[in-house]
Design a protein around this motif. Structure first.
Motif, PDB file in Angstrom:
ATOM      1  N   VAL A 126       0.265  27.186  -1.619  1.00 22.78           N
ATOM      2  CA  VAL A 126      -0.950  26.866  -2.376  1.00 22.78           C
ATOM      3  C   VAL A 126      -2.190  27.189  -1.547  1.00 22.78           C
ATOM      4  O   VAL A 126      -3.151  27.798  -2.043  1.00 22.78           O
ATOM      5  N   SER A 127      -2.176  26.800  -0.281  1.00 27.64           N
ATOM      6  CA  SER A 127      -3.325  27.071   0.588  1.00 27.64           C
ATOM      7  C   SER A 127      -3.560  28.565   0.759  1.00 27.64           C
ATOM      8  O   SER A 127      -4.703  29.025   0.823  1.00 27.64           O
ATOM      9  N   LEU A 128      -2.470  29.349   0.812  1.00 23.06           N
ATOM     10  CA  LEU A 128      -2.581  30.786   1.040  1.00 23.06           C
ATOM     11  C   LEU A 128      -3.032  31.542  -0.203  1.00 23.06           C
ATOM     12  O   LEU A 128      -3.899  32.424  -0.137  1.00 23.06           O
ATOM     13  N   HIS A 129      -2.459  31.190  -1.356  1.00 28.02           N
ATOM     14  CA  HIS A 129      -2.682  31.987  -2.564  1.00 28.02           C
ATOM     15  C   HIS A 129      -3.707  31.388  -3.529  1.00 28.02           C
ATOM     16  O   HIS A 129      -4.203  32.110  -4.404  1.00 28.02           O
ATOM     17  N   TYR A 130      -4.019  30.093  -3.393  1.00 33.29           N
ATOM     18  CA  TYR A 130      -4.955  29.475  -4.337  1.00 33.29           C
ATOM     19  C   TYR A 130      -6.067  28.711  -3.611  1.00 33.29           C
ATOM     20  O   TYR A 130      -6.420  27.598  -4.006  1.00 33.29           O
ATOM     21  N   PRO A 131      -6.661  29.292  -2.578  1.00 37.03           N
ATOM     22  CA  PRO A 131      -7.698  28.552  -1.849  1.00 37.03           C
ATOM     23  C   PRO A 131      -8.902  28.269  -2.740  1.00 37.03           C
ATOM     24  O   PRO A 131      -9.390  29.144  -3.453  1.00 37.03           O
ATOM     25  N   GLY A 132      -9.351  27.018  -2.726  1.00 36.57           N
ATOM     26  CA  GLY A 132     -10.531  26.640  -3.483  1.00 36.57           C
ATOM     27  C   GLY A 132     -10.323  26.534  -4.977  1.00 36.57           C
ATOM     28  O   GLY A 132     -11.285  26.283  -5.720  1.00 36.57           O
TER      29      GLY A 132
END
Length: 225
Positions: free
Chosen positions: A133-139
């Motif tokens: 999630v942190s890698l592909h959907y930041p923010g």
């Protein structure tokens, strides 16, 4: 008391009930009533049929953009029971007394039945999921559609809880179907900001639609979690 719960299909294939469909539509309409800038932007969903259908109905009801893909992720599947699948507490004691004793000594957090998972195993795969999630959907605002133990274990990871704290939350009651657990980013939380719990097991979206609130109750005597 029966030793075994009658199973007619794999748990992964159990369909969403008619009431579950109503609850899912109610939740979708609740998201749809939000300003567009507050609605989910991405959807991650368990591969279980009932979870997938829940996500589809949320999207069909306007909760997310109609062209938003539903990203299935096997790391969101419910905890696996292995050889204990379908057995009641008395069934485990009767057929696998050694496992009943292991569970008593180790507790549900650490006990891993043969072919199954402990809560720690679920937590390990969810740590990996959150890295994704942190890698592909930041923010982005990410909607995760999953299951009871997954919800609890996500709380364990995100809130840095310990065994006693998460099992105390588990004892308070089951996670309701379509109950919302929400985190918001708070720039004042920690040195670089962090996720802060906004709602847990929030059932107002279903209640406001005059749809009955239910939880995934286990049959009498079933092994929980």
């Amino acid at each position: 008391m029966l030793d075994r719960i009658a199973l007619t299909s794999r748990d992964v294939d159990v369909p969403l009930s008619d009431l579950g469909e109503e609850q899912s539509r109610a939740l979708g309409r609740w998201f749809a009533a939000m300003p567009h800038a507050e609605r989910p932007e991405a959807v991650l969903v368990s591969p279980f049929a009932r979870a997938r259908r829940t996500a589809e109905l949320i999207r069909e009801s306007g909760g997310v953009d109609p062209d938003e893909p539903l990203c299935g992720d096997e790391r969101l599947r419910e905890k696996e029971f292995g050889i204990l699948d379908g057995l009641t507490v008395s069934g485990v004691a009767s057929h696998f007394p050694d496992q009943a004793e292991f569970r008593r000594i180790l507790g549900k957090f650490y006990h891993r039945p043969p072919g199954g998972e402990s809560w720690c195993d679920v937590i390990a795969r969810l740590r990996s999921l959150l890295d994704t999630v942190s890698l592909h959907y930041p923010g982005q605002r990410v909607l995760i559609v999953a299951h009871q133990v997954v919800v609890l274990c996500l709380r364990y990871v995100i809130e840095h809880l310990d065994e006693a704290a998460i099992l105390a939350i588990d004892r308070e009651g089951d996670v309701a179907n379509c109950g919302v657990t929400e985190y918001r980013f708070d720039p004042q939380a920690g040195k670089a900001g962090g996720l802060v719990l906004e709602h847990y097991n929030y059932t107002v979206p279903v209640e406001d639609a005059a749809v009955p609130v239910t939880s995934a109750k286990d049959p009498p005597g079933a092994v929980r979690g």
